[in-house]
Design an enzyme around this catalytic site. Structure first.
Site, short mmCIF file in Angstrom:
data_model
loop_
_atom_site.label_atom_id
_atom_site.label_comp_id
_atom_site.label_asym_id
_atom_site.label_seq_id
_atom_site.Cartn_x
_atom_site.Cartn_y
_atom_site.Cartn_z
N ASP A 1 -1.92 6.66 6.64
CA ASP A 1 -2.90 5.69 6.16
C ASP A 1 -3.10 4.69 7.30
O ASP A 1 -2.23 3.88 7.58
CB ASP A 1 -2.38 5.00 4.90
CG ASP A 1 -3.31 3.88 4.42
OD1 ASP A 1 -4.35 3.64 5.07
OD2 ASP A 1 -2.99 3.24 3.40
N LYS B 1 -12.13 -2.59 7.73
CA LYS B 1 -11.32 -3.41 8.63
C LYS B 1 -11.83 -3.29 10.07
O LYS B 1 -12.25 -4.25 10.67
CB LYS B 1 -9.85 -2.96 8.59
CG LYS B 1 -9.27 -2.80 7.20
CD LYS B 1 -8.94 -4.13 6.57
CE LYS B 1 -7.88 -4.02 5.51
NZ LYS B 1 -8.35 -3.77 4.16
N TRP C 1 0.83 -1.21 0.00
CA TRP C 1 0.00 0.00 0.00
C TRP C 1 0.85 1.25 0.00
O TRP C 1 0.49 2.27 -0.60
CB TRP C 1 -0.98 -0.05 1.16
CG TRP C 1 -1.77 -1.32 1.13
CD1 TRP C 1 -1.74 -2.34 2.03
CD2 TRP C 1 -2.67 -1.74 0.10
NE1 TRP C 1 -2.56 -3.37 1.63
CE2 TRP C 1 -3.15 -3.02 0.45
CE3 TRP C 1 -3.12 -1.16 -1.09
CZ2 TRP C 1 -4.05 -3.74 -0.35
CZ3 TRP C 1 -4.02 -1.87 -1.88
CH2 TRP C 1 -4.47 -3.14 -1.50
#
Length: 355
Positions: free
Chosen positions: A166, A190, A99
């Protein structure tokens, strides 16, 4: 047979959150209409946005001068929105996995990118240490938890420039000093909600410094001005977010989530380290509490598929590791119970006894 959801995302939600959302989809607050069919601008839905925003600010102790936004596009769109809104000339990125790499790729479209450190050469099995960030960068971007590789930054980074995080896969799992960040973003699927909504917490005064023209939908100021209602937001995921936030507060907040995360991880990592069949994949000091990755020891490699089949038959769902790492991954987000982790540990012990 009871099933335990270890999927990396979309992932486990508290049962009461699922049930309460389902009730509102049938009849929202007794108005005779489904949550799925009411206007996002109605007097019935605005309180959902207001309460969710207030709970986020309360649970994370968000200081004055920050806005809370509910956007679409996931963290992947934020990879683009961050440099669009913050990158003037040069930005710094800590590369800790897939990511991070995707975020770096997008940022390079807008200006110079400095990679302050990377663990790519070691297949991202640790978080780089002792790196420095140039003081002339517009911001430093970090990915706090790496779902694929199982590493995590559990403490807020001290940076000489504005910090952007993030936190897609570990937000609300520990206390965060929001004041250290100009922007925090997180795909909700999540620890916060079902897929479809992205949480953004942004420092208002940090915006408006770039000279480029920003497309309307990609300008954070657009969404601040309209209270996340510039366009139709993902209504049901936002409501599920509200239910999760209520559950979080009732359960003891981020301090309690942090305690539970350590309890779950300690149990599972202890078994990984003890069991002759398995070994962890990352440096112990950087082990994620959210995504616990492990593989078969080399001499038992042929047992990988049989163990996956055995564990799945015992109700362990979603423990297959990402294809780039292999092995196994047990995602232990806030809603995962200690009971679930103990059930997985029992599977590992039973399988060891058979071999």
């Amino acid at each position: 047979m009871k099933k335990y959801n270890f999927n990396a995302g979309p992932s486990i939600l508290p049962r009461e959150v699922i049930e309460n959302t389902a009730k509102q989809i049938l009849d929202f607050n007794g108005i005779g209409l489904s949550l799925a069919e009411i206007s996002h601008r109605s007097k019935d839905f605005q309180p959902v946005i207001d309460e969710a925003t207030a709970l986020i600010k309360e649970l994370l102790n968000v200081p004055e001068g920050y806005s809370v936004l509910f956007l679409g596009g996931g963290a992947s769109l934020e990879f683009c929105m961050i440099p669009y809104n913050f990158l003037v000339k040069k930005a710094a990125y800590l590369n800790t996995g897939t990511w991070s790499k995707k975020a770096i790729k997008e940022a390079k479209l807008f200006g110079e990118v400095v990679e302050v450190a990377s663990s790519a050469d070691a297949n991202f099995t640790f978080i780089p240490k002792d790196w420095t960030c140039p003081t002339d960068c517009d911001y430093l971007h970090i990915t706090t938890n790496n779902t694929i590789y199982g590493t995590e930054l559990r403490k807020d980074v001290d940076a000489p420039v504005p910090l952007i995080g993030d936190m897609s896969s570990d937000i609300f799992s520990r206390p965060v000093d929001v004041a250290k960040y100009d922007c925090i973003y997180a795909g909700a699927q999540k620890n916060l909600s079902m897929a479809g909504v992205t949480l953004v917490i942004v420092k208002d005064e940090a915006l408006g410094k770039v000279q480029r023209t920003i497309p309307t939908m990609l300008d954070y100021r657009t969404h601040i001005e309209k209270g996340s209602m510039f366009n139709t937001p993902p209504v049901i995921p936002i409501y599920t977010c509200l239910e999760t936030l209520r559950w979080l507060k009732k359960s003891g907040g981020v301090e309690e989530m942090n305690r539970r995360a350590h309890e779950r991880a300690d149990l599972l990592y202890a078994e990984i380290d003890r069991n002759k069949l398995f070994r962890g994949t990352v440096a112990k000091e950087d082990r994620s509490l959210m995504n616990i990755c492990f593989v078969m020891n080399d001499e038992y490699k042929e047992l990988e598929k049989p163990f996956l089949e055995y564990a799945t038959a015992q109700g362990m769902v979603g423990i297959k590791g990402h294809r780039s790492v292999g092995g196994f991954r047990a995602s232990c987000y806030n809603a995962m119970s200690v009971e679930g982790v103990k059930a997985l540990v029992k599977c590992m012990q039973e399988f060891e006894a058979q071999h």
